[in-house]
Design an enzyme around this catalytic site. Structure first.
Site, PDB file in Angstrom:
ATOM      1  N   ASN A 161       0.817  -1.198   0.000  1.00 45.10           N
ATOM      2  CA  ASN A 161       0.000   0.000   0.000  1.00 45.10           C
ATOM      3  C   ASN A 161       0.862   1.262   0.000  1.00 45.10           C
ATOM      4  O   ASN A 161       0.948   1.962  -1.006  1.00 45.10           O
ATOM      5  CB  ASN A 161      -0.947  -0.025   1.213  1.00 45.10           C
ATOM      6  CG  ASN A 161      -2.009   1.052   1.127  1.00 45.10           C
ATOM      7  OD1 ASN A 161      -1.894   1.991   0.356  1.00 45.10           O
ATOM      8  ND2 ASN A 161      -3.051   0.925   1.920  1.00 45.10           N
ATOM      9  N   ASP A 162       1.542   1.507   1.106  1.00 47.80           N
ATOM     10  CA  ASP A 162       2.303   2.752   1.219  1.00 47.80           C
ATOM     11  C   ASP A 162       3.398   2.881   0.159  1.00 47.80           C
ATOM     12  O   ASP A 162       3.707   3.975  -0.278  1.00 47.80           O
ATOM     13  CB  ASP A 162       2.912   2.861   2.623  1.00 47.80           C
ATOM     14  CG  ASP A 162       1.830   2.838   3.687  1.00 47.80           C
ATOM     15  OD1 ASP A 162       0.751   3.396   3.433  1.00 47.80           O
ATOM     16  OD2 ASP A 162       2.060   2.255   4.761  1.00 47.80           O
ATOM     17  N   VAL A 163       3.976   1.742  -0.273  1.00 45.54           N
ATOM     18  CA  VAL A 163       5.096   1.806  -1.221  1.00 45.54           C
ATOM     19  C   VAL A 163       4.637   2.095  -2.646  1.00 45.54           C
ATOM     20  O   VAL A 163       5.459   2.258  -3.534  1.00 45.54           O
ATOM     21  CB  VAL A 163       5.955   0.520  -1.192  1.00 45.54           C
ATOM     22  CG1 VAL A 163       6.573   0.327   0.179  1.00 45.54           C
ATOM     23  CG2 VAL A 163       5.158  -0.702  -1.606  1.00 45.54           C
ATOM     24  N   ALA A 196       0.673   2.527   7.422  1.00 48.38           N
ATOM     25  CA  ALA A 196       1.026   3.886   7.841  1.00 48.38           C
ATOM     26  C   ALA A 196      -0.218   4.700   8.166  1.00 48.38           C
ATOM     27  O   ALA A 196      -0.129   5.846   8.585  1.00 48.38           O
ATOM     28  CB  ALA A 196       1.832   4.570   6.745  1.00 48.38           C
TER      29      ALA A 196
END
Lengths: 108, 476
Positions: free
Chosen positions: B402-404, B443
């Site tokens: 997700n965050d990456v 995050a």
């Protein structure tokens, strides 16, 4: 104050040298690592930090054989430290074995 | 005569020290890593054996008579070896970060016990300690205790036993700073107090150190978790080095400092991968800051894709790039992912895996998982290579990451991950995001990629979806 410092340095200079050079060495060894190896490297380094177990061994060896507090706590310390050492190296080896298997696949 | 024995013992420790250094060096290169680890293990074995049987010398290099108490030592060694070996062999590859964290905490606990014994001995009048020695003992206890309680909380967080948001609060950073000051003040009072009050301060100091370790890790979460494990690892190294000073052992000092220094560098490398400073990570509170960024979710609708449509899209593509994340590890879907890739490759699809440096919960986490599933090494590409080829990529499949892959890292300065290099999945011709639900990433921030015009969501457990895709592709 300066005298104390000079005295401390002349008493401990070997340790001070060792400290400084090992810090530089530690930085240099790790500065170029592919991210593939970050986890195994962290795990391997973690196993090495189990070296603290040597302190527990020295402590038990120097304790009186009826000093049960030192012996008991020391033995517990050895057990904890040894879990770190054996587990750390074994788990690192397990991770790295997978990379090895993968490499033979590549050559096939 | 004693000098001769001293020399032999010393030379053997030198061999062990060299084994550590060369072992670590080899661990940092893919071809030699396995041998490097074995070499370091050999060094450790040698150091333990020498410590077990060598004569013990005092500061003047004269031998000290010892009672040895080998039965106690053997008991500890056997119990620890069995526990460590069993844990290392039984643990699933997906739970590796937690395992390393636990092992690290135990090393820290060992140092704390040593410190406590030294304190007890000095109170019994067995040995008098100078101020410098007290400082080293206190340092070993403080850092060891922080490493222990911090690692245990990191384990609980990674294992999903503790919810990030439940252990932190607004202003946690300030509370931590106050705690640290309290710990130091208690330590100073411990040293300067009259012996009869020292016991109280000793107990308070140890308890405060443990609380500080817990509180230190509590506000850190999300993508920062690998960083904190690496940091705690270098703490354990430092505490081992301090113990080395207490026992006058050069090998302990060297091994500890080596881990402390290399752990610090590794920590910094990880922070750089996320374009964050170490200080920023420590005072973090990752989840809280991003809440405001998700303000406009309500108006947006993410498009869904069915299994059969996804299978067709993948099967008739030229190039497919998988972007794995922690969701892949949780779902244990790495082998299914490999099998799907095999099926696609049979039809001539070029399959690659784009690995972000901080994907998963540890650097290299995804590499280990995919290696376990026998994915060939050349198929793993880094985020830069993936981005360079992104415009020519037909389909990017985001599996539990997700965050990456969050575009906010590039275009939203208010986002907590702003500035972190990401895999620019949205530049590919098609994107499929495999995800359980629309919930935010670890995050705690919303991802605009999900609402992108070229993106389609494939909801469900990653392993389950993979298996359905494999079935579907086989029928094509």
């Amino acid at each position: 104050m300066l005298d104390t410092f000079i005295q401390f340095y002349s008493d401990q200079y070997i340790y001070i040298w060792l400290l400084i050079f090992t810090i530089i060495l530690g930085f240099e060894i790790i500065s170029k690592v592919p991210s593939v190896l970050h986890t195994p490297l962290m795990s391997g380094a973690n196993a090495i930090s189990g070296i603290v177990i040597l302190g527990a061994i020295i402590l038990i060896r120097q304790s009186a054989s009826d000093d049960y507090i030192s012996l008991g706590l020391g033995a517990l310390g050895i057990a904890l430290g040894m879990t770190n050492v054996v587990g750390g190296f074994a788990v690192t080896n397990r991770m790295l074995e997978m990379f090895k298997k993968k490499k033979t696949d590549k050559t096939n | 005569m004693h000098i001769t024995e001293f020399t032999i013992v010393n030379l053997l420790y030198l061999v062990a020290a060299l084994a550590f250094i060369i072992g670590l060096r080899r661990l940092s290169s893919p071809d030699t890593a396995r041998k490097g680890n074995l070499l370091a293990a050999f060094g450790m074995g040698l150091a333990i054996i020498v410590t077990l049987f060598s004569p013990i010398f005092d500061a003047q290099n004269t031998m000290i008579a010892t009672e040895n108490n080998y039965l106690w030592i053997a008991g500890g060694l056997v119990v620890g070896s069995l526990f460590g070996w069993r844990a290392a062999m039984k643990i699933a590859m997906t739970a590796m970060p937690q395992m390393v964290s636990v092992f690290n905490g135990l090393g820290g606990a060992c140092a704390v016990l040593l410190g406590i014994i030294e304190v007890i001995k000095s109170y019994n009048g067995d040995q008098a300690m100078a101020v410098a020695q007290w400082v080293i003992v206190l340092f070993a206890i403080l850092v060891g205790a922080v490493s222990f309680s911090g690692s245990m909380l990191a384990f609980a967080k990674l294992d999903g036993r503790v919810d990030d948001r439940k252990v932190t609060f607004k202003g946690h950073g300030t509370v931590n700073n106050i705690l640290l000051v309290l710990v130091v003040v208690t330590g100073v009072l411990w040293i300067v107090m009259l012996p009869e009050y020292r016991v109280v301060f000793a107990i308070v100091f140890i308890v405060l150190s443990l609380i500080y370790g817990y509180s230190f890790v509590a506000p850190i979460g999300g993508a920062d978790m690998p960083v904190v494990i690496s940091l705690l690892n270098s703490f354990t190294g430092l505490t081992a080095a301090a113990a080395g000073l207490i026992y006058g052992s050069q090998i302990m000092l060297l091994g500890g400092i080596l881990v402390g220094a290399s752990g610090t560098i590794l920590t910094i490398l990880m922070c750089e991968a996320m374009n964050r400073s170490l200080l920023n990570v420590i005072i973090g509170q990752f989840g809280g800051g991003g809440a405001a960024a998700g303000g406009k979710d309500g108006e947006q609708v993410a498009k869904e894709i069915t299994i059969s449509d996804a299978a067709i899209l993948l099967f008739y593509s030229q190039s497919v790039v998988f972007v794995p994340g922690y969701g892949l590890a949780v779902a244990q879907a790495q082998k299914d992912c490999k099998e799907l890739a095999d099926q696609l490759e049979k039809n001539g699809v070029d399959v690659k895996y784009a690995i972000h440096p901080v994907a998963g919960r540890m650097p290299g986490h995804m590499n280990v998982l995919l290696a376990e599933a026998d994915v060939p090494y050349p198929k793993l590409i880094d985020e830069q290579t993936a981005n360079d080829a992104m415009a020519d990529t037909d389909v990017v499949v985001v599996v539990g990451a997700n965050d990456v892959v969050n575009p906010a890292a590039l275009d939203d300065p208010s986002s907590p991950i702003y500035g972190m290099p990401v895999i620019e999945a949205w530049k590919a011709k098609n994107v499929i995001v495999m995800k359980r639900s629309m919930s935010a990433g670890y995050a705690g921030i919303q991802n605009q990629l999900f609402f992108h015009e070229r993106n389609k969501m494939l909801f469900g457990d990653a392993k389950d979806s993979m298996q359905k895709l494999i079935q579907e592709v086989k029928t094509l």
